[in-house]
Design an enzyme around this catalytic site. Structure first.
Site, PDB file in Angstrom:
ATOM      1  N   LYS A 118     -14.626  -4.581   8.627  1.00 51.58           N
ATOM      2  CA  LYS A 118     -13.651  -5.649   8.337  1.00 51.58           C
ATOM      3  C   LYS A 118     -13.837  -6.271   6.964  1.00 51.58           C
ATOM      4  O   LYS A 118     -12.861  -6.585   6.284  1.00 51.58           O
ATOM      5  CB  LYS A 118     -13.729  -6.728   9.397  1.00 51.58           C
ATOM      6  CG  LYS A 118     -13.333  -6.222  10.769  1.00 51.58           C
ATOM      7  CD  LYS A 118     -13.147  -7.379  11.717  1.00 51.58           C
ATOM      8  CE  LYS A 118     -12.658  -6.887  13.055  1.00 51.58           C
ATOM      9  NZ  LYS A 118     -13.779  -6.484  13.926  1.00 51.58           N
ATOM     10  N   GLU A 202     -13.771 -17.231   9.901  1.00 47.73           N
ATOM     11  CA  GLU A 202     -12.329 -17.404   9.706  1.00 47.73           C
ATOM     12  C   GLU A 202     -11.874 -18.657  10.421  1.00 47.73           C
ATOM     13  O   GLU A 202     -12.473 -19.049  11.431  1.00 47.73           O
ATOM     14  CB  GLU A 202     -11.552 -16.210  10.299  1.00 47.73           C
ATOM     15  CG  GLU A 202     -11.549 -14.983   9.437  1.00 47.73           C
ATOM     16  CD  GLU A 202     -10.741 -13.836  10.027  1.00 47.73           C
ATOM     17  OE1 GLU A 202     -10.181 -13.982  11.143  1.00 47.73           O
ATOM     18  OE2 GLU A 202     -10.675 -12.788   9.377  1.00 47.73           O
ATOM     19  N   HIS A 237      -9.158  -7.932  25.471  1.00 49.45           N
ATOM     20  CA  HIS A 237      -8.920  -7.111  24.283  1.00 49.45           C
ATOM     21  C   HIS A 237      -8.429  -5.710  24.599  1.00 49.45           C
ATOM     22  O   HIS A 237      -8.531  -4.795  23.804  1.00 49.45           O
ATOM     23  CB  HIS A 237     -10.163  -7.080  23.393  1.00 49.45           C
ATOM     24  CG  HIS A 237     -10.605  -8.456  23.008  1.00 49.45           C
ATOM     25  ND1 HIS A 237      -9.881  -9.243  22.149  1.00 49.45           N
ATOM     26  CD2 HIS A 237     -11.652  -9.203  23.414  1.00 49.45           C
ATOM     27  CE1 HIS A 237     -10.480 -10.407  22.025  1.00 49.45           C
ATOM     28  NE2 HIS A 237     -11.552 -10.421  22.787  1.00 49.45           N
ATOM     29  N   ARG A 294      -5.938   5.667  12.795  1.00 51.39           N
ATOM     30  CA  ARG A 294      -5.704   6.751  13.763  1.00 51.39           C
ATOM     31  C   ARG A 294      -4.300   6.607  14.339  1.00 51.39           C
ATOM     32  O   ARG A 294      -3.620   5.612  14.076  1.00 51.39           O
ATOM     33  CB  ARG A 294      -6.707   6.614  14.917  1.00 51.39           C
ATOM     34  CG  ARG A 294      -6.550   5.258  15.605  1.00 51.39           C
ATOM     35  CD  ARG A 294      -7.287   5.129  16.910  1.00 51.39           C
ATOM     36  NE  ARG A 294      -6.887   3.913  17.604  1.00 51.39           N
ATOM     37  CZ  ARG A 294      -7.394   2.712  17.400  1.00 51.39           C
ATOM     38  NH1 ARG A 294      -8.340   2.536  16.496  1.00 51.39           N
ATOM     39  NH2 ARG A 294      -6.956   1.665  18.080  1.00 51.39           N
TER      40      ARG A 294
HETATM   41  C1  MV4 Z   1      -8.684 -13.842  15.654  1.00 55.18           C
HETATM   42  C2  MV4 Z   1      -8.152 -14.746  16.599  1.00 55.18           C
HETATM   43  C3  MV4 Z   1      -7.928 -16.037  16.198  1.00 55.18           C
HETATM   44  N1  MV4 Z   1      -8.240 -16.422  14.945  1.00 55.18           N
HETATM   45  N2  MV4 Z   1      -8.965 -14.277  14.408  1.00 55.18           N
HETATM   46  C4  MV4 Z   1      -9.431 -10.216  18.643  1.00 55.18           C
HETATM   47  C5  MV4 Z   1      -9.693  -8.778  18.357  1.00 55.18           C
HETATM   48  C6  MV4 Z   1      -9.677  -8.615  16.886  1.00 55.18           C
HETATM   49  N3  MV4 Z   1      -8.899  -7.469  16.509  1.00 55.18           N
HETATM   50  C7  MV4 Z   1      -9.119  -9.890  16.349  1.00 55.18           C
HETATM   51  N4  MV4 Z   1      -9.027 -10.817  17.432  1.00 55.18           N
HETATM   52  C8  MV4 Z   1      -8.691 -12.109  17.199  1.00 55.18           C
HETATM   53  N5  MV4 Z   1      -8.926 -12.573  15.951  1.00 55.18           N
HETATM   54  C9  MV4 Z   1      -8.734 -15.537  14.085  1.00 55.18           C
HETATM   55  N6  MV4 Z   1      -9.051 -15.963  12.847  1.00 55.18           N
HETATM   56  C10 MV4 Z   1      -7.858 -14.270  17.875  1.00 55.18           C
HETATM   57  C11 MV4 Z   1      -8.140 -12.948  18.182  1.00 55.18           C
HETATM   58  C12 MV4 Z   1      -7.816 -12.574  19.538  1.00 55.18           C
HETATM   59  C13 MV4 Z   1      -6.821 -11.642  19.789  1.00 55.18           C
HETATM   60  C14 MV4 Z   1      -6.142 -10.985  18.770  1.00 55.18           C
HETATM   61  C15 MV4 Z   1      -5.166 -10.081  19.044  1.00 55.18           C
HETATM   62  C16 MV4 Z   1      -4.828  -9.818  20.355  1.00 55.18           C
HETATM   63  C17 MV4 Z   1      -5.485 -10.423  21.387  1.00 55.18           C
HETATM   64  C18 MV4 Z   1      -6.481 -11.342  21.130  1.00 55.18           C
HETATM   65  C19 MV4 Z   1      -7.141 -11.961  22.171  1.00 55.18           C
HETATM   66  C20 MV4 Z   1      -8.122 -12.860  21.906  1.00 55.18           C
HETATM   67  C21 MV4 Z   1      -8.467 -13.156  20.586  1.00 55.18           C
END
Ligand code: MV4
Length: 503
Positions: A118, A202, A237, A294
Site C-alpha cells: 500500500k 489515515e 471484508h 488481477r
Molecule cells: C478504510 C476505511 C475507513 N477509512 N480506510 C478495508 C479493507 C481495505 N481494502 C480498506 N478498508 C477500509 N479502509 C479509511 N481511511 C474502511 C475500510 C473498510 C472497508 C472498505 C471497503 C469495504 C468494506 C470495508 C469494511 C470495513 C472497513
C-alpha cells in the site's frame, strides 16, 4: 506479437472454468492443473489436457509455481492464466514465468510489486495528483511523531499495515490517549501476519462506500477504464453482493473516478486487467486505496454492462495486441448484480458448511448467468474457498436486475449444505438496498442471524418492506411502488413448494 496457441490455467473452480471457456472460444488449446482433491472437478474435465500437480492443500498444488512451469515446458504451453487468488498476485512467480520464456496473462512483475504494497502504491501515484485519504504516505515508527500527525488529521484515525490486505492489520483509534497502545498492537500484528511491521495512518472514514474501477491496459501505452463496480455489501471484508453501475455515481463523478483510475494504472505502466479501489465518503469525496493486479471475482458485472469479455481482452493484451477500442467507444448498457453463493450458514454467523451437494439445480432464463464449478452429487472440498457459485443477473435497469436476481434465487435448488442464497433474498428486498442508501456497514446495521426467517416471510410483511422501499426511491413514481411490490412481495413460494414438495 506472440500468438498464444496453448494456455495453462493455474487455478481451480469457477474461475478456471471461466477462463477455459474464453480460451476455447478463441481457438486455443487448453491445459488444466489440479490437486488430488480435485480429480473429479469440472475444470479438469473441460480442458483438453489436465495434469495433477500435487496433494490436496493449496501449498502442495495450486501454489507450486515450479511444478506448474515444469508442466508448461513438458506440454508445450506458451502462456499461463493465473485466475484470482493463488499465484495471481505473486510477482516472484510472474518473474519466473517470464524467465522460463512463457507469457504471464497479467501485469508485469514490476507493476505487481509497485501496487502490491500500500505504501509503495501511494509513492507510485504521488506525481499524478491522485486523491488519497489524509494521513501519512510513509511507514511510521516514531510514536510521538505519529501521534502529532494523528492529531493534525483528527480522530478517529485508522492504523493500517502496509503489507496488509482484506482488512487485516487495521486498527481504529478514537482518541489520542489510546494511540500508543493501538500502534504497538498494530505493529506487532503486522509483523506476525506479514513479516513486515510497516504501518501508516489515515483519517478514518466511518461510513464509506467501496467503489472500484475496472481498468484495461495494453503494451502500447493505451489504458481505458470500464466503469465502476459497487462492492459495499461485505461481511468480514468478504464481498457478498456487487453491482454495476453504482446507484450513487453521477456521470460527472464516474468520469472523474475513471480518469483517476486510468492515472493510477499509468503510474505503474499497467498492462492487462486491473482494479483500482476507492473509498467514497458521504460527501462524495473519493480516495484511492489500492490497486488489485488481477482479474477479480466480480468481473462478470462489468462484462454484462460493457458487452466485453474480460478474459479475452486479457489474452489479447498478453500476446501484444493493442486494445481494439478507445475510452469514447465504451458505454454502460443496463444493470448487473452478482450474488456470491457461499457454502456458509448465514443463521450461524456465516460458519463454513461442508458436505455434499445432494441437490444442485441452477436457475435459468433471461438475464441470468451462473459461474460455478460444481455439479449435483459433488462434495465441497474443505481445502479451498467456500464459494460455490456466482449468481449474476442483468436487466435493462436496476429494478429489473433485482427482480431477476430474486427470481433466480427462487429457482436455485441447493440441498445438502447451507448457503448464503436466502441471505441474498434478504438484502435484495431490504429498503436500504433497494433505495441505494447503504454503505460498507450494511450488514452490521441491518442484519442479525434471527432476521432470516426459516420459512419465506408472509406476504404482508414483504409488501410493507416493498412499499417502504418504493417510498425511499428517489424517483417517487407510482409505478415504482407497484414494481417494488412485485419484486419484494414477490418470490411467490408456489414454485418452491411445487418443485421441492414443501421444503
Ligand atoms: C478504510 C476505511 C475507513 N477509512 N480506510 C478495508 C479493507 C481495505 N481494502 C480498506 N478498508 C477500509 N479502509 C479509511 N481511511 C474502511 C475500510 C473498510 C472497508 C472498505 C471497503 C469495504 C468494506 C470495508 C469494511 C470495513 C472497513
Amino acid at each position: 506479437m506472440t500468438t498464444i496457441k496453448k494456455l495453462l490455467v493455474a487455478n481451480r473452480g469457477e474461475i478456471a472454468l471461466r477462463v477455459l471457456r474464453s480460451a476455447k472460444e478463441m481457438g486455443l488449446q487448453t491445459v488444466a492443473i489440479f490437486s488430488e482433491a480435485d480429480r473429479q472437478a469440472l475444470h479438469v474435465r473441460y480442458a483438453d489436457e489436465a495434469v495433477c500437480v500435487g496433494g490436496p492443500t493449496s501449498a502442495e498444488s495450486y501454489l507450486r509455481g515450479d511444478k506448474i512451469i515444469a508442466v508448461c515446458q513438458e506440454l508445450g504451453v506458451d502462456a499461463i492464466h493465473p485466475g484470482y487468488g493463488f499465484l495471481s498476485e505473486n510477482a516472484g512467480f510472474a518473474r519466473q514465468v517470464r524467465e522460463a520464456g512463457l507469457i504471464f496473462v497479467g501485469p508485469t512483475p514490476e507493476a505487481m510489486e509497485m501496487m502490491g504494497d500500500k505504501l509503495s502504491a501511494k509513492q507510485a501515484v504521488k506525481t499524478y495528483d491522485i486523491p488519497l485519504v489524509p494521513g501519512t504516505d510513509e511507514a511510521i515508527s516514531d510514536v510521538p511523531a505519529a501521534k502529532r500527525i494523528a492529531q493534525e488529521v483528527g480522530f478517529p484515525i485508522l492504523i493500517k499495515a502496509s503489507a496488509g490486505g482484506g482488512g487485516k492489520g487495521m486498527r481504529v483509534v478514537n482518541t489520542a490517549d489510546e494511540f500508543e497502545e493501538q500502534m504497538q498492537l498494530a505493529v506487532s500484528e503486522a509483523t506476525a501476519a506479514f513479516g513486515d511491521g510497516a504501518v501508516f495512518i489515515e483519517k478514518y472514514i466511518g461510513s464509506p462506500r467501496h467503489i472500484e474501477i475496472q481498468v484495461l491496459g495494453d503494451e502500447h501505452g493505451n489504458i481505458v477504464h470500464l466503469f465502476e463496480r459497487e462492492c459495499s455489501i461485505q461481511r468480514r471484508h468478504q464481498k457478498v453482493i456487487e453491482e454495476a453501475p453504482s446507484s450513487v455515481l453521477t456521470p460527472e463523478l464516474r468520469a472523474e473516478m475513471g480518469r483517476t483510475a486510468v492515472d493510477v494504472a499509468r503510474a505503474c505502466q499497467y498492462t492487462g486487467a486491473g482494479t483500482v479501489e476507492f473509498l467514497l465518503d458521504e460527501h462524495h469525496n473519493f480516495y484511492f486505496l489500492e490497486m488489485n493486479t488481477r482479474l477479480q471475482v466480480e468481473h462478470p458485472v462489468t462484462e454484462l454492462i460493457t458487452g466485453l469479455d474480460l478474459v479475452k481482452e486479457q489474452i489479447k493484451v498478453a500476446q501484444g495486441e493493442p486494445l481494439g477500442f478507445r475510452q469514447e467507444d465504451l458505454t454502460i448498457t443496463g444493470h448487473a448484480l452478482e450474488l456470491r453463493v457461499y457454502a456458509e450458514d448465514p443463521q450461524n454467523n456465516f460458519l463454513p458448511d461442508i458436505g455434499t451437494l445432494t441437490t444442485y439445480v441452477r436457475p435459468q432464463g433471461p438475464g441470468v448467468r451462473v459461474d460455478d464449478g460444481f455439479e449435483q452429487g459433488m462434495d465441497i472440498p474443505i481445502y479451498y474457498d467456500p464459494m460455490i457459485a456466482k449468481l449474476v443477473t442483468y436487466g435493462a435497469d436496476r429494478q429489473q436486475a433485482i427482480a431477476r436476481m430474486l427470481r433466480a434465487i427462487e429457482e436455485y435448488q441447493i440441498t445438502g449444505i447451507e448457503t448464503t442464497l436466502k441471505f441474498g433474498t434478504y438484502v435484495l428486498q431490504h429498503p436500504a438496498f433497494v433505495s441505494g442508501h447503504f454503505d460498507t456497514n450494511f450488514i452490521r446495521d441491518h442484519f442479525s442471524p434471527e432476521t432470516l426467517a426459516p420459512t419465506p416471510p408472509d406476504e404482508a410483511t414483504a409488501k410493507v418492506a416493498a412499499v417502504l422501499a418504493a417510498m425511499l426511491l428517489e424517483t417517487k413514481k407510482p409505478q415504482a411502488a407497484a414494481a417494488a411490490t412485485e419484486t419484494g412481495a414477490a418470490t411467490a413460494s408456489a414454485w418452491r413448494r411445487n418443485r421441492l414438495g414443501g421444503r
